[in-house]
Design an enzyme around this catalytic site. Structure first.
Site, mmCIF file in Angstrom:
data_model
loop_
_atom_site.group_PDB
_atom_site.id
_atom_site.type_symbol
_atom_site.label_atom_id
_atom_site.label_comp_id
_atom_site.label_asym_id
_atom_site.label_seq_id
_atom_site.Cartn_x
_atom_site.Cartn_y
_atom_site.Cartn_z
ATOM 1 N N ASP A 109 0.868 -1.187 0.000
ATOM 2 C CA ASP A 109 0.000 0.000 0.000
ATOM 3 C C ASP A 109 0.897 1.227 0.000
ATOM 4 O O ASP A 109 2.104 1.123 0.232
ATOM 5 C CB ASP A 109 -0.948 -0.026 1.210
ATOM 6 C CG ASP A 109 -2.252 0.749 0.950
ATOM 7 O OD1 ASP A 109 -2.374 1.383 -0.124
ATOM 8 O OD2 ASP A 109 -3.144 0.724 1.808
ATOM 9 N N ASP A 112 0.756 4.019 5.487
ATOM 10 C CA ASP A 112 0.213 3.472 6.726
ATOM 11 C C ASP A 112 -0.084 4.675 7.616
ATOM 12 O O ASP A 112 0.824 5.267 8.195
ATOM 13 C CB ASP A 112 1.262 2.547 7.366
ATOM 14 C CG ASP A 112 0.835 2.015 8.724
ATOM 15 O OD1 ASP A 112 -0.251 2.386 9.218
ATOM 16 O OD2 ASP A 112 1.608 1.229 9.316
ATOM 17 N N ASP A 113 -1.358 5.034 7.671
ATOM 18 C CA ASP A 113 -1.767 6.210 8.453
ATOM 19 C C ASP A 113 -2.252 5.742 9.825
ATOM 20 O O ASP A 113 -1.484 5.647 10.768
ATOM 21 C CB ASP A 113 -2.842 6.968 7.656
ATOM 22 C CG ASP A 113 -3.326 8.216 8.358
ATOM 23 O OD1 ASP A 113 -2.621 8.712 9.249
ATOM 24 O OD2 ASP A 113 -4.416 8.722 8.025
ATOM 25 N N ILE A 182 0.258 13.500 2.691
ATOM 26 C CA ILE A 182 1.141 13.245 1.546
ATOM 27 C C ILE A 182 0.327 13.319 0.255
ATOM 28 O O ILE A 182 -0.684 12.630 0.114
ATOM 29 C CB ILE A 182 1.796 11.855 1.682
ATOM 30 C CG1 ILE A 182 2.516 11.736 3.041
ATOM 31 C CG2 ILE A 182 2.773 11.602 0.532
ATOM 32 C CD1 ILE A 182 2.657 10.329 3.544
ATOM 33 N N TRP A 186 -0.072 10.243 -8.528
ATOM 34 C CA TRP A 186 -1.196 9.656 -9.276
ATOM 35 C C TRP A 186 -2.538 10.278 -8.898
ATOM 36 O O TRP A 186 -3.535 10.023 -9.573
ATOM 37 C CB TRP A 186 -1.244 8.131 -9.112
ATOM 38 C CG TRP A 186 -1.097 7.651 -7.706
ATOM 39 C CD1 TRP A 186 -2.057 7.575 -6.752
ATOM 40 C CD2 TRP A 186 0.111 7.179 -7.091
ATOM 41 N NE1 TRP A 186 -1.543 7.095 -5.575
ATOM 42 C CE2 TRP A 186 -0.208 6.839 -5.753
ATOM 43 C CE3 TRP A 186 1.425 7.017 -7.521
ATOM 44 C CZ2 TRP A 186 0.741 6.347 -4.859
ATOM 45 C CZ3 TRP A 186 2.372 6.523 -6.619
ATOM 46 C CH2 TRP A 186 2.024 6.200 -5.321
HETATM 47 P P1 5GP Z 1 -5.243 4.020 7.176
HETATM 48 O O1 5GP Z 1 -5.727 5.121 8.076
HETATM 49 O O2 5GP Z 1 -6.161 2.870 7.159
HETATM 50 O O3 5GP Z 1 -3.803 3.618 7.498
HETATM 51 O O4 5GP Z 1 -5.199 4.633 5.708
HETATM 52 C C1 5GP Z 1 -6.357 4.641 4.936
HETATM 53 C C2 5GP Z 1 -6.165 5.272 3.606
HETATM 54 O O5 5GP Z 1 -6.249 6.676 3.771
HETATM 55 C C3 5GP Z 1 -4.862 5.043 2.872
HETATM 56 O O6 5GP Z 1 -4.811 3.833 2.159
HETATM 57 C C4 5GP Z 1 -4.877 6.236 1.936
HETATM 58 O O7 5GP Z 1 -5.660 5.965 0.797
HETATM 59 C C5 5GP Z 1 -5.540 7.310 2.758
HETATM 60 N N1 5GP Z 1 -4.524 8.201 3.354
HETATM 61 C C6 5GP Z 1 -4.154 8.251 4.635
HETATM 62 N N2 5GP Z 1 -3.193 9.180 4.800
HETATM 63 C C7 5GP Z 1 -2.968 9.715 3.582
HETATM 64 C C8 5GP Z 1 -2.071 10.728 3.096
HETATM 65 O O8 5GP Z 1 -1.281 11.346 3.801
HETATM 66 N N3 5GP Z 1 -2.140 11.012 1.770
HETATM 67 C C9 5GP Z 1 -3.002 10.373 0.932
HETATM 68 N N4 5GP Z 1 -2.965 10.735 -0.342
HETATM 69 N N5 5GP Z 1 -3.847 9.406 1.343
HETATM 70 C C10 5GP Z 1 -3.831 9.076 2.664
#
Ligand code: 5GP
Length: 204
Positions: A109, A112-113, A182, A186
Site C-alpha cells: 500500500d 500506513d496512516d 502526503i 497519481w
Molecule cells: P489508514 O488510516 O487505514 O492507514 O489509511 C487509509 C487510507 O487513507 C490510505 O490507504 C490512503 O488511501 C488514505 N490516506 C491516509 N493518509 C494519507 C495521506 O497522507 N495522503 C493520501 N494521499 N492518502 C492518505
C-alpha cells in the site's frame, strides 16, 4: 491543518528501488497483493526491482478497501469509529485464493496512516487463506504475509498488525514521516504543478 508534502513519481520509483534489497533479504515474496488504488503503482515498480534472474515475474493481484466512519448513534448496534469495506477482493471459491496457499505474499500500500486498512487486509487475508487451505486439505503449506508501504506515519495507530510480523522484518516502510498529508503524483490532475510544488518544497 496538517502539513502537506508532495511526492513525485521519481521519488516513488527510488523509494521502491531502495527498499527492494531489504524486502528480498527479509522475505522473498513470490506473490504481491496491491491494495488499490494507492498500492498499484508502488507494487508495479517494486516488481521490477524484486525480479531475480532466471525467475519469473512476481504476479500482482489487486484488492480494494474503503474506509468509512460509523456514527454510533445507537451504541448497542455499533460503536463510533472507522470501519472497512471490501470494494474488491480475491474470489474465495476460485483459484485466486488457493493460489496464495504456501506462498510468501507481500501486501503493498502507499501509506500506513491509522493502520486500519492494513490490519483489515492482513487479518482477512490470513483468515481466508486458512479456510481455503483447510477446504483443500493443504494446511501443511504455510502461507506468510508481509507488508510494504512507501510511507509510515509516526503516530498512534488505531489498527494493529501481528507482533510476529512487526518483530520479524515482515513490515517494511520505505520512509517514516510525521503526521503530515502526503500528496501522491497519481492523485494529481496537474502533474506539472505537482512537480513544481515538490521542487519548491525540496528547495526550502
Ligand atoms: P489508514 O488510516 O487505514 O492507514 O489509511 C487509509 C487510507 O487513507 C490510505 O490507504 C490512503 O488511501 C488514505 N490516506 C491516509 N493518509 C494519507 C495521506 O497522507 N495522503 C493520501 N494521499 N492518502 C492518505
Amino acid at each position: 491543518m496538517a502539513e502537506k508534502i508532495y511526492v513525485t513519481y521519481n521519488e516513488v520509483h527510488k523509494l521502491c528501488q531502495a527498499s527492494a534489497p531489504r524486502i528480498l533479504a527479509a522475505f522473498k515474496p513470490n506473490l504481491i497483493i496491491a491494495i488499490g488504488g494507492g498500492g498499484y503503482v508502488p507494487a508495479r515498480i517494486l516488481r521490477s526491482f524484486l525480479k531475480q534472474p532466471g525467475s519469473p515475474n512476481i504476479p500482482i493481484q489487486a484488492i480494494g478497501l474503503s474506509l468509512y466512519e460509523t456514527l454510533g448513534t445507537d451504541a448497542q448496534i455499533e460503536a463510533p469509529g472507522t470501519k472497512v469495506t471490501r470494494t474488491q477482493w480475491l474470489d474465495l471459491g476460485s483459484l485466486e485464493m488457493a493460489n496464495l496457499i504456501g506462498k510468501n505474499v507481500l501486501i503493498v500500500d502507499e501509506v500506513d496512516d491509522t493502520r486500519t486498512t492494513l490490519e483489515y487486509a492482513v487479518r482477512e487475508l490470513e483468515k481466508d487463506v486458512a479456510s481455503a487451505a483447510k477446504e483443500l486439505s493443504r494446511t501443511g503449506e504455510p502461507t506468510q504475509f508481509s507488508v510494504f508501504v512507501l510511507h509510515n506515519k509516526d503516530k498512534g495507530k488505531k489498527g494493529h498488525l501481528p507482533t510476529e510480523m512487526t518483530s520479524h522484518d515482515r513490515y517494511l516502510a520505505a520512509v517514516t514521516v510525521g503526521d503530515v498529508w502526503i500528496n501522491y503524483p497519481w492523485e494529481s490532475t496537474d502533474i506539472d504543478e505537482h512537480d513544481r510544488l515538490a521542487a519548491l518544497q525540496a528547495s526550502k
